[in-house]
Design an enzyme around this catalytic site. Structure first.
Site, mmCIF file in Angstrom:
data_model
loop_
_atom_site.group_PDB
_atom_site.id
_atom_site.type_symbol
_atom_site.label_atom_id
_atom_site.label_comp_id
_atom_site.label_asym_id
_atom_site.label_seq_id
_atom_site.Cartn_x
_atom_site.Cartn_y
_atom_site.Cartn_z
ATOM 1 N N TYR A 1 0.527 31.364 10.817
ATOM 2 C CA TYR A 1 0.481 30.978 12.235
ATOM 3 C C TYR A 1 1.084 29.593 12.466
ATOM 4 O O TYR A 1 1.086 29.091 13.584
ATOM 5 C CB TYR A 1 -0.944 31.048 12.782
ATOM 6 N N GLY B 1 1.671 39.861 -0.997
ATOM 7 C CA GLY B 1 0.701 38.819 -1.325
ATOM 8 C C GLY B 1 -0.551 39.374 -1.966
ATOM 9 O O GLY B 1 -0.892 40.565 -1.788
ATOM 10 N N GLY C 1 -6.037 34.930 -1.155
ATOM 11 C CA GLY C 1 -7.259 35.107 -0.366
ATOM 12 C C GLY C 1 -7.057 35.963 0.867
ATOM 13 O O GLY C 1 -7.821 36.913 1.106
ATOM 14 N N LYS D 1 -14.875 29.373 -0.734
ATOM 15 C CA LYS D 1 -15.169 30.743 -0.288
ATOM 16 C C LYS D 1 -15.687 31.670 -1.384
ATOM 17 O O LYS D 1 -16.460 32.588 -1.109
ATOM 18 C CB LYS D 1 -13.903 31.358 0.317
#
Ligand code: NAD
Length: 289
Positions: free
Chosen positions: A237, A134, A137, A73
């Site tokens: 998730y 956090g 990313g 990324k």
């Protein structure tokens, strides 16, 4: 399939490594078929040191656009022609559109997906005070997008690992690019500061790996810090409901929002950029999420 793929079919792709587990091919191919769009989507396992060659190959094959996953990324930004302001601030792209003229434009829809997921649960970020756990990313994308979308205050907490400097870097970049959003960084081990920040916040976000398998038997937040007028959002998730989300429900928080919607909505946003059309997200959610 043999009636759907023709000599004109436009290819879209996912690059990164590994990609074998990705749900993106199913989500995009279903949507293309459902909307009668003459396009197909394939995943290519491309390691980070081959991103330049991979991107050149996709461009040469006249691909319409491609998603980018870990670990590519950041690296992909070196091979595009244009980077949106959000992707530039985040320092990473998950969606590259190749225009009719052959220009590569890098976007980041991760933060957009996060904000849209909150909206779908009736929560806006405009003027809000956010505590963000956090600085990796996902957290960076959320920090940038919430700041760009009008959040008033962002307190980033991270453990003193290799991501801590990243938290300070995001704060410095945002204070220059989005001065209306006040950003502070603190050590996650500073329990008193964390407690005070959450007591004063509208939205608490977990964007760490805590809660994700195999770290799924714990939460970074003491249940006593949760209260009914707080919104709690997790990026994790897997599992669908983390300990943090379960504790938030138990505490009667006004919303307890899991991470799966962020994954869906970042894909919906990328689909719109590729096709100009709305993904049939309700069906996609039912079938693949
Ligand atoms: P990353 O490796 O870039 O960042 C990891 C973060 O977790 C860092 O801030 C690190 O300090 C923190 N961390 C790691 N171990 C920790 C611990 N024991 N205690 C406290 N903090 C710890 O990873 P990422 O890609 O940013 O992913 C972070 C989380 O976001 C993951 O749980 C991932 O599942 C989730 N995520 C969700 C989506 C989505 O669409 N819902 C997208 C990307 C990532």
């Amino acid at each position: 399939m043999e009636t759907r793929i023709s000599g004109h079919t436009r290819l879209f792709a996912l690059i990164g490594s590994p990609v074998g587990h990705s749900g993106s091919p199913a989500m995009y191919n279903y949507s293309f078929a459902r909307l009668g769009i003459d396009a197909a989507y394939l995943a290519f396992d491309i390691p980070v040191d081959k991103v330049g060659e991979g991107v050149a190959a996709l461009k040469m094959l006249n691909v319409g656009g491609f998603n980018v996953t870990m670990p590519c990324k950041r690296e992909v930004l070196n091979y595009v022609d244009e980077i949106t302001p959000a992707a530039k601030l985040i320092g990473a792209s998950n969606t590259v559109v190749i225009t009719e003229e052959g220009k590569l434009v890098a976007y980041n829809t991760d933060g957009i997906g996060f904000v849209k997921n909150l909206q779908e649960h009736g929560v806006g970020v405009q003027g809000k005070k956010i505590v963000l756990l956090g600085a990796g990313g996902a957290a960076t994308a959320i920090a940038v997008q919430t700041a760009l979308d009008g959040a008033a205050d962002l307190k980033i907490f991270n453990i003193k690992d290799e991501f801590y400097a990243n938290a300070e870097d995001i704060a410095a970049k945002l204070s220059e690019a989005v001065p209306a959003c006040h950003v502070e960084v603190d050590d996650l081990a500073n329990a008193e500061a964390l407690k005070t920040a959450i007591a004063d916040a509208d939205i608490l976000v977990n964007a760490t790996k805590m809660g994700m398998k195999p770290l799924d038997d714990d939460s970074l937040i003491h249940p006593e810090y949760l209260r009914p007028d707080l919104v709690v959002a997790d990026t994790v998730y897997n599992p669908r409901e983390t300990i943090l989300i379960k504790e938030a429900q138990k505490a009667g928080c006004k919303a307890a929002i899991g991470g799966i919607g962020m994954l869906l909505w970042q894909g919906v946003a990328a689909f719109k950029l590729y096709t100009g059309q709305d993904m049939p997200y309700k069906e996609v959610e039912e079938k693949f999420f």
